[in-house]
Design an enzyme around this catalytic site. Structure first.
Site, PDB file in Angstrom:
ATOM      1  N   GLU A 245       0.833  -1.211   0.000  1.00 12.35           N
ATOM      2  CA  GLU A 245       0.000   0.000   0.000  1.00 12.35           C
ATOM      3  C   GLU A 245       0.864   1.257   0.000  1.00 12.35           C
ATOM      4  O   GLU A 245       0.544   2.253  -0.663  1.00 12.35           O
ATOM      5  CB  GLU A 245      -0.951  -0.032   1.202  1.00 12.35           C
ATOM      6  CG  GLU A 245      -2.033  -1.104   1.036  1.00 12.35           C
ATOM      7  CD  GLU A 245      -2.901  -1.281   2.265  1.00 12.35           C
ATOM      8  OE1 GLU A 245      -4.136  -1.284   2.127  1.00 12.35           O
ATOM      9  OE2 GLU A 245      -2.346  -1.423   3.378  1.00 12.35           O
TER      10      GLU A 245
ATOM     11  N   GLU B 195      -3.960  -9.493   4.213  1.00 17.71           N
ATOM     12  CA  GLU B 195      -4.808  -9.147   5.363  1.00 17.71           C
ATOM     13  C   GLU B 195      -5.978 -10.099   5.548  1.00 17.71           C
ATOM     14  O   GLU B 195      -6.430 -10.330   6.680  1.00 17.71           O
ATOM     15  CB  GLU B 195      -5.332  -7.715   5.204  1.00 17.71           C
ATOM     16  CG  GLU B 195      -4.283  -6.627   5.416  1.00 17.71           C
ATOM     17  CD  GLU B 195      -3.447  -6.342   4.187  1.00 17.71           C
ATOM     18  OE1 GLU B 195      -2.631  -5.405   4.243  1.00 17.71           O
ATOM     19  OE2 GLU B 195      -3.579  -7.064   3.173  1.00 17.71           O
TER      20      GLU B 195
END
Length: 697
Positions: free
Chosen positions: A105, A125
């Site tokens: 990210e 995640e």
């Protein structure tokens, strides 16, 4: 130093330096932000490169800060990415080795990305019961397209950078760099130093010719595959929000999903399992860096199902194995089974033919103990009988070289007694593999009273090499897993006496999430195995009451799937468990002999008697020091006994229910006249924690 700053010509280089994987902890985030600010303020700097030191660009969030205020401290990751996007000078993320989670990210927030081949790229995640929380679901579809991004996010699995670079229309990487990544990144930064306007991933559009049809197909597929976990479907919805919404609206969907999932019991369970697996490798009195013994050759005693499966683990890891049997036909059968297993993998495309040939070339066989003398470690996998073990270990003591590790694959027997059969008890250890040994992740490492610390450290390291989850146990009958399963099985038997059927008990356990109920599990493992153990165990504990239904079943010759009949009937060639009228009549007759009037038993009672029997016995194991920590117990049950992952293991589940509530239910079970009231007295540790409002964790 969590990130360093230097200027090379007109390019500032910010290098993350937070070993082992450059986790984005509070100090690292702050250091990156400071570096960006310095570069912005320096007129001589026209471009910025962000990279990672050592073996990773960044593995994402710093796991040491999970669940602590430091994880949210400013600049948090969202704020840091906004700083990147607002920077007036081009930022180039130089990605290598590992680029996962928040690390990816962060890279997506840069203006440009260059990558080294072989980089593992992922947003994992979902494996923690979450969606990416810093724009991953919004930015990745903009650079890789809807389908590729969704597959990466929903699976959580890493993909090699060169494979992603070959995707048509991909905008994740602006350049792949062979050779020196940093030099290549600096050269690229100089090329783009004057380019304006600076490109932002958030400004790209997500396009797909059949977007809604693809998303609906994804919802149907993901929903069917993840029924116990909410995160995968939430990943689909968050990615769907990248299509047709403006960027900030999509970010809002992602953030709301992330926060909601953080508080689900499923995410709590997955995060617990994540940390538990890492904790299991730590041994309080055996520090990291303890010297280990070299294991360049392994010997296995026994070519049966267990021996062959154990040997395959080491062949897979490139370690030569010599396998011993007493008779040539047994040896031939064992090797043939191993070949069949490997050939099945080749046929399915899971193993290349040359790899299969390499592995089998590492295997040698013998009928003589004298051929084992040059092995660095030996694992005994013979019949579970102390006299048989004695004969084997006396021979091993005679032939094995000094310093060789002598391991027993016993599932219940006393490792200290086995060690005493040798003149080198410090070299003896238990390595309890689970069947099938070449598939099951769990390895119970049984530490004897005399086991040397370097032996324990060596076996733990070796377990990691063969891709096992190793959990250390002290010595007791059954160690951690099988000692607990004794109480689970006793409760299953009492439930039959009181009115349940095998199918009802199994269905309740499986609905709760167990891979298999106790009676189907018995049929798969072989009911005669448990019968043999009970004969020994209850001879030593004559006052311990248990249901004789399992013994009566074995007296009928119903040993399970291998005999075509156990608790259930089986059709040849199939594994479908068909309820048996014969078994149900046997149970009814036995119930009548005991003078018990059957009653209706709820699924809730079935599940909690089974699970809390595990919990109470585990609390005793913790008190006795057999298990180091409650999370180790959970790892044993998650990786070896099919306990539902979304519940985090028996101890995590008990914490979720609340230990006060667990104790109250146990008190109710103790009032049942047909149960074992003594067993349902809460273990002192459990009673203490419940009274103090604490949890096992």
């Amino acid at each position: 130093m969590s990130a360093s700053y230097e200027v090379r010509g007109n390019v500032a280089v910010i290098t993350l330096n937070n070993p082992p994987v450059n986790g984005l902890g509070a100090a690292t985030r702050l250091a990156i932000a400071d570096g960006l600010e310095k570069a912005q303020a320096d007129a001589a700097v026209s471009a910025i490169v962000v990279t990672g030191a050592g073996k990773a660009f960044s593995g994402g969030a710093d796991i040491k800060e999970f669940g602590t205020p430091r994880a949210l401290a400013e600049p948090n990751l969202l704020s840091l990415i906004k700083l990147e996007e607002a920077c007036s000078k081009p930022i180039v993320a130089a990605i290598h080795s590992v680029c996962m989670g928040g690390g990816l990210e962060l890279a997506l927030g840069a203006h440009y990305r260059v990558a080294a081949p072989g980089t593992n790229v992922a947003l994992p995640e979902v494996k923690l019961g979450l969606v990416p929380g810093a724009g991953g679901t919004q930015r990745l579809p903009r650079v890789l397209g809807l389908e590729t991004a969704l597959n990466i996010i929903v699976s959580g699995e890493p993909v090699k950078s060169e494979l992603l670079a070959m995707q048509p229309g991909q905008k994740l990487f602006d350049r792949m760099i062979d050779g020196d990544l940093l030099e290549g990144a600096i050269a690229f930064a100089k090329e783009v130093a004057e380019v304006r306007p600076l490109p932002l991933v958030r400004d790209l559009k997500v396009k797909h010719p059949e977007a809604q049809a693809f998303l609906q197909f994804s919802r149907n597929t993901v929903g069917a595959m993840s029924k116990n976990f909410p995160a995968p479907l939430q990943c689909v919805e968050a990615v769907a929000a990248s299509l047709g919404k403006d960027f900030e609206a999509g970010m809002k969907v992602e953030r709301e999903a992330f926060i909601a999932l953080m508080f689900t019991p499923e995410s709590k369970a997955l995060r617990h399992a994540f940390f538990a697996e890492r904790a299991a490798s730590k041994i309080s009195d055996v520090p990291d860096g303890t010297p280990v013994r070299p294991i360049n050759k392994l010997a296995v005693i026994g070519a049966g199902t267990m021996g062959g499966g154990i040997a395959m683990n080491f062949l897979n890891a490139g370690i030569p194995v010599v396998m011993l049997e007493m008779k040539q036909d047994a040896l031939d059968r064992g090797v043939a089974t191993m070949r069949k297993n490997y050939e099945g993998q080749v046929k399915k495309g899971k193993l290349k033919q040359e790899k299969y040939d390499e592995r089998m070339a590492l295997l040698s066989t013998t009928l003589s103990y004298d051929a084992l003398g040059d092995a660095d470690m030996v694992i005994e996998a013979v019949f579970e009988d102390i006299d048989v073990k004695k004969a084997v270990f006396q021979e091993l003591d005679r032939v094995m070289k000094p310093g060789a590790i002598l391991a027993s694959n016993t599932s219940t027997l006393d490792v200290n007694k086995i060690a005493a059969f040798t003149k080198r008890p410090q070299d003896v250890i238990g390595t309890h593999f689970f069947s099938p040994a070449n598939v099951m992740k769990l390895l119970e490492v049984v530490r004897g009273a005399a086991t040397a610390k370097d032996v324990l450290a060596t076996v733990m390291q070796l377990g990691k090499k063969i891709k096992k989850t190793c959990v250390v146990s002290g010595v007791c009958d059954g160690f951690i897993g099988n000692r607990m399963i004794e109480q689970y099985s006793r409760q299953a038997g009492f439930l039959l006496e009181e009115g349940a059927t095998p199918a009802q008990v199994d269905k309740a356990a499986e609905k709760f999430g167990f891979a298999m109920g106790p009676f189907r599990m018995g049929d798969l493992a072989g009911n005669d195995v448990g019968w043999y153990i009970r004969k020994r165990r209850y001879l030593e504990k004559p006052d311990l009451r248990y249901s004789k239904t399992a013994d009566l079943l074995c007296e009928m010759g119903r040993f399970g799937q291998k005999t075509g009949a156990g608790w259930y009937d089986y059709v040849p060639g199939k594994r479908d468990a068909i309820p048996s009228p014969l078994v149900e009549q046997m149970i009814a007759d036995y119930r009548k002999d005991l003078g018990i009037t059957p009653r209706k038993i709820s699924d809730d009672e079935i599940v909690h008697r089974l699970v809390f029997a595990l919990v109470n016995e585990a609390a005793r194991l913790l008190e006795e020091g057999i298990a180091q920590r409650a999370s180790d117990v959970d790892m044993v049950y998650l990786t070896g006994y099919g306990f539902p992952l979304h519940r985090g293991g028996p101890m995590c589940y008990a914490d979720t229910v609340g230990l006060y509530n667990v104790v109250q239910m146990m008190k109710r079970f103790a009032q049942n006249p047909h149960d074992d009231a003594t067993f349902w007295q809460p273990a002192p540790l459990l009673a203490k924690l419940a009274a103090e409002g604490k949890s096992f964790s």
